[in-house]
Design an enzyme around this catalytic site. Structure first.
Site, PDB file in Angstrom:
ATOM      1  N   VAL A   1       0.128   6.617  -1.192  1.00  0.00           N
ATOM      2  CA  VAL A   1      -0.491   5.791  -0.152  1.00  0.00           C
ATOM      3  C   VAL A   1      -1.834   5.292  -0.672  1.00  0.00           C
ATOM      4  CG1 VAL A   1      -1.382   5.710   2.208  1.00  0.00           C
ATOM      5  CG2 VAL A   1       0.637   7.103   1.677  1.00  0.00           C
ATOM      6  N   CYS A   2      -1.966   3.980  -0.859  1.00  0.00           N
ATOM      7  CA  CYS A   2      -3.207   3.393  -1.353  1.00  0.00           C
ATOM      8  C   CYS A   2      -4.067   2.955  -0.169  1.00  0.00           C
ATOM      9  CB  CYS A   2      -2.913   2.204  -2.256  1.00  0.00           C
ATOM     10  SG  CYS A   2      -2.304   2.688  -3.878  1.00  0.00           S
ATOM     11  N   LEU A   3      -5.201   3.623  -0.009  1.00  0.00           N
ATOM     12  CA  LEU A   3      -6.078   3.352   1.129  1.00  0.00           C
ATOM     13  C   LEU A   3      -7.507   3.720   0.730  1.00  0.00           C
ATOM     14  CD1 LEU A   3      -5.611   2.417   4.138  1.00  0.00           C
ATOM     15  CD2 LEU A   3      -5.763   4.839   4.743  1.00  0.00           C
TER      16      LEU A   3
ATOM     17  N   ASN B   1       0.805  -1.226   0.000  1.00  0.00           N
ATOM     18  CA  ASN B   1       0.000   0.000   0.000  1.00  0.00           C
ATOM     19  C   ASN B   1       0.835   1.271   0.000  1.00  0.00           C
ATOM     20  OD1 ASN B   1      -1.579  -2.249   1.540  1.00  0.00           O
ATOM     21  ND2 ASN B   1      -3.158  -0.839   0.829  1.00  0.00           N
TER      22      ASN B   1
END
Length: 375
Positions: free
Chosen positions: A139-141, A132
């Protein structure tokens, strides 16, 4: 002098206590990743300055939430002249391959906040230590709308907060088995992928240690004392963990859990040769870096001194067997002593002359050493 927000009236007041506060306001924003994101303009700049603007009021509310509710392992700084910016650091939790590491995130509020979620940039130093967290800082969220997710997992302008974002990163991203953060790895069943997860954790721990070195060389502004103090207090534990993981006595990430320094199983953990080699290369640098900030690494230095006296003569070609034990190899010992200044690198002039004479080759001392070591 540390600064803090008075949650009741929003005023900035000086704190008598000079210790590092969980939530602070600082003045130097010069190295922030989003420094140039929201330049003062009439169409959006006023919303961060005008105390009556909806965005400004919402940001002040976020400050109060952070000041009151930050957990033990998360610290946040706001900026005196840039209310649209924040910087957070999350301390890696025990039981994860991120333990005792420091992970910094730069945050920026958009002009229409909270209609859109904040932007978050991970200070990666060019390394990707989580599915992530990208090397470019992305930032992958789901909560940031940067990753797919169910409706209730995405940003909700009426309910979502920066605190929730930070808690999600701490619990869902920097977790025990980050390998399974990749959706495809969950589909085929955990039992099939456990070995790969263990190997991934080895890589993560190495990258976490490298991140420590970057932080010690050039800590983010306003966190210089925080970084130095953290590794001064945790340096010895980190080094002991490196030793235990390399020896295979503890699975990566679990050193010190519930006071244990050995695996719950009687079986030795088969750490990969790649991991052992990486630890050997990093240990001397970590020892030297922690020593510079005053960490208690005397046990490691003393061990070097003892082993240097009992190490085989450098004149003889020594073959070191690969073992799962915790002893330092000759290569690691030599490297650590060179970094710490306990022993000069290379051979003596007399030895070099002898080697060159016996080999009947003309070259530098370095060439003679290489020929001897290569057999």
């Amino acid at each position: 002098m540390a600064l803090s927000v008075n949650a009741l009236n929003g005023e900035i007041e000086e704190m008598v206590d000079s210790s590092f506060n969980r939530f602070d306001i600082v003045s130097d924003d010069s190295d922030h990743s989003y420094l140039n994101l929201n330049p003062p303009k009439k169409d959006c700049g006023d919303c961060f300055v005008n105390g009556n603007a909806r965005t400004h009021k919402k940001i002040m509310q976020e400050w109060r939430i952070l000041e009151k509710n930050l957990p033990e392992l998360i610290f946040v700084q706001a900026y005196e002249k840039r209310v649209d910016l924040l910087r957070a650091v999350i301390i890696g939790a025990a039981g994860t391959p991120y333990h005792d590491g420091l992970f910094f995130f730069d945050i920026a509020f958009p002009a229409d906040y909270p209609t859109r979620p904040p932007q978050v940039h991970y200070r990666s130093y060019g390394m990707r230590l989580n599915p992530n967290l990208y090397a470019n800082g992305r930032v992958c969220l789901s909560l940031l709308n940067t990753w797919a997710g169910k409706k209730n997992e995405k940003w909700n302008p009426s309910e979502s907060t920066v605190l929730q974002v930070l808690l999600s990163i701490q619990a869902l991203v920097l977790n025990e088995k980050p390998y399974f953060n990749e959706p495809g790895h969950r589909m085929l069943g955990r039992s099939i992928w456990e070995k790969r997860s263990q190997a991934y954790n080895e890589d993560v721990f190495i990258l976490s240690c490298k991140t420590m070195l970057f932080l010690l060389r050039r800590p983010p502004k306003n966190y210089e004392d925080f970084v130095a103090r953290h590794f001064r207090e945790r340096g010895d534990i980190i080094l002991r963990a490196c030793d235990a993981y390399r020896a295979g006595s503890v699975r990566v990430g679990y050193y010190g859990i519930h006071g244990s320094t050995s695996s719950s199983s009687s079986t030795i953990i088969d750490a990969s040769e790649k991991f052992k080699t990486s630890i050997e290369k990093l240990l001397p640098e970590l020892v030297a870096a922690f020593q510079r900030v005053g960490a208690s690494v005397g046990n490691f230095v003393e061990r070097l001194k003892v082993e240097s006296k009992t190490a085989p003569s450098s004149k003889a070609r020594v073959v070191v067997k690969k073992t799962r034990g915790g002893g330092l190899t000759k290569k690691l010992l030599r490297r650590m002593m060179e970094v710490l200044g306990l022993k000069k690198s290379g051979k003596s002039k007399a030895d070099m002359t002898k080697k060159k004479s016996s080999s009947r080759k003309v070259g530098t001392s370095r060439t003679a050493v290489e020929e001897t070591e290569s057999g």
